[in-house]
Every structure is written in C-alpha cells, then in structure tokens.
Design a protein around this motif. Sequence first.
Motif, short mmCIF file in Angstrom:
data_model
loop_
_atom_site.label_atom_id
_atom_site.label_comp_id
_atom_site.label_asym_id
_atom_site.label_seq_id
_atom_site.Cartn_x
_atom_site.Cartn_y
_atom_site.Cartn_z
N THR A 94 -48.65 -17.49 29.90
CA THR A 94 -47.80 -18.18 30.88
C THR A 94 -46.62 -17.34 31.35
O THR A 94 -45.78 -17.86 32.08
N PHE A 95 -46.53 -16.07 30.94
CA PHE A 95 -45.41 -15.25 31.38
C PHE A 95 -45.54 -15.00 32.88
O PHE A 95 -46.61 -15.10 33.48
N PHE A 96 -44.39 -14.72 33.51
CA PHE A 96 -44.32 -14.68 34.98
C PHE A 96 -45.37 -13.77 35.61
O PHE A 96 -46.05 -14.16 36.56
N PHE A 97 -45.53 -12.55 35.13
CA PHE A 97 -46.44 -11.61 35.79
C PHE A 97 -47.88 -12.12 35.76
O PHE A 97 -48.61 -11.99 36.74
N ALA A 98 -48.29 -12.72 34.64
CA ALA A 98 -49.64 -13.29 34.55
C ALA A 98 -49.81 -14.41 35.57
O ALA A 98 -50.85 -14.53 36.23
N ARG A 99 -48.78 -15.23 35.72
CA ARG A 99 -48.84 -16.32 36.71
C ARG A 99 -48.79 -15.77 38.13
O ARG A 99 -49.47 -16.28 39.02
N PHE A 100 -48.00 -14.72 38.36
CA PHE A 100 -47.92 -14.10 39.69
C PHE A 100 -49.29 -13.55 40.11
O PHE A 100 -49.71 -13.70 41.25
N LEU A 101 -49.98 -12.91 39.17
CA LEU A 101 -51.31 -12.37 39.46
C LEU A 101 -52.37 -13.46 39.55
O LEU A 101 -53.45 -13.23 40.07
N GLY A 102 -52.06 -14.64 39.02
CA GLY A 102 -53.02 -15.75 39.02
C GLY A 102 -54.10 -15.60 37.97
O GLY A 102 -55.24 -16.01 38.17
N PHE B 136 -44.78 -16.85 45.05
CA PHE B 136 -43.74 -16.47 44.08
C PHE B 136 -43.19 -17.72 43.39
O PHE B 136 -43.04 -17.75 42.16
N GLU B 137 -42.88 -18.74 44.15
CA GLU B 137 -42.32 -19.98 43.59
C GLU B 137 -43.32 -20.65 42.65
O GLU B 137 -42.94 -21.18 41.60
N LYS B 138 -44.59 -20.63 43.01
CA LYS B 138 -45.63 -21.22 42.15
C LYS B 138 -45.69 -20.47 40.82
O LYS B 138 -45.83 -21.08 39.76
N ALA B 139 -45.61 -19.14 40.88
CA ALA B 139 -45.64 -18.34 39.65
C ALA B 139 -44.40 -18.60 38.80
O ALA B 139 -44.47 -18.67 37.57
#
Length: 154
Positions: free
Chosen positions: A31-39, A18-21
């Motif tokens: 770069t939006f959070f959900f895209a980063r959360f999913l990797g 979560f912190e990495k996202a």
Amino acid sequence: MDEASVVRIDEAAARAHFEKALDGHAQAFETFFFARFLGLSFDYLPHDAPDDEKDTCRLTFDVTDLVKNPQGSLHGGAMASVMDISMGHLVKKVSGPGATIEMKVQFMRPVTEGTVICEGRFTKRGRSLSFMESRLTGPEGKLAALATATWKMP
C-alpha cells in the motif's frame, strides 16, 4: 526537441491518478505510495504451487503515460523498481524483512502499452543471503526485462 514530438498528458487525469494513489496509501507493504501510483496488483503463489511458480510474487499493472519515457515506452527506472518490489515483497512474505544489496537489470525490449506482468522468485534461498530473479513481460507475453539480485536478511 520540436513541438510535434512532444506528447502532452491530460493534466486533470494525471492529478486524479496522483490523488487516487495518495488516497489510502500507507507506508506498508503493498500500500505504499509508489506501488499505488504504479497501480500494482499483488499475488503470491504458495510453496505447493508447480515447481516453476513456487514462492513467486506476481505483480501486474497497466502502462500509462505517467510512467513512459519520452520515447513512448515504459521507463527503465519504473521497470527496475517494479522488479525490485516483486523480489522485496516475496522476501518479506517468506522470510521477513530484507534489503537489496545488489541488482542487475537487463532490458530486452520496450513495452509501450497494455498490462505488464512481473514475477519475482528465489533462485537460491539462504538464512542471511538469498539470490533472486524477477522477470517482466509485456502484454504479448514476451520477456521485456530480467533482473537478478542479492538480498540480505537480518
């Protein structure tokens, strides 16, 4: 549900994920959070690609416990979201901003682990409306879900 069937995730690993996202996210494409959360990793295939790959947005990501349903497979909502993202990012790249006005998802098989590939493409591109599809395949290359959608451009 009995205790034996409950899968516990590593809380420290989940918090780190979560912190990495959260770190470096921006409310912007890719770069939006959900895209980063999913990797999600993004790749765009150009107009001059082979016909079956023209104007394609290819997303890849690894299935983690954080996006699995209680049955142990990639959650259908996560699958639908990734397919919507693949089409939306392609619309933005090719035509500018747009919005999903309807989307239908067919789930064919579960994905339980490995790297997933999702490809969004136009089936008919118009000035104000476009028809699109997105195909999600599991690590063995078999089709796991198919989405069709209508997109509105301003």
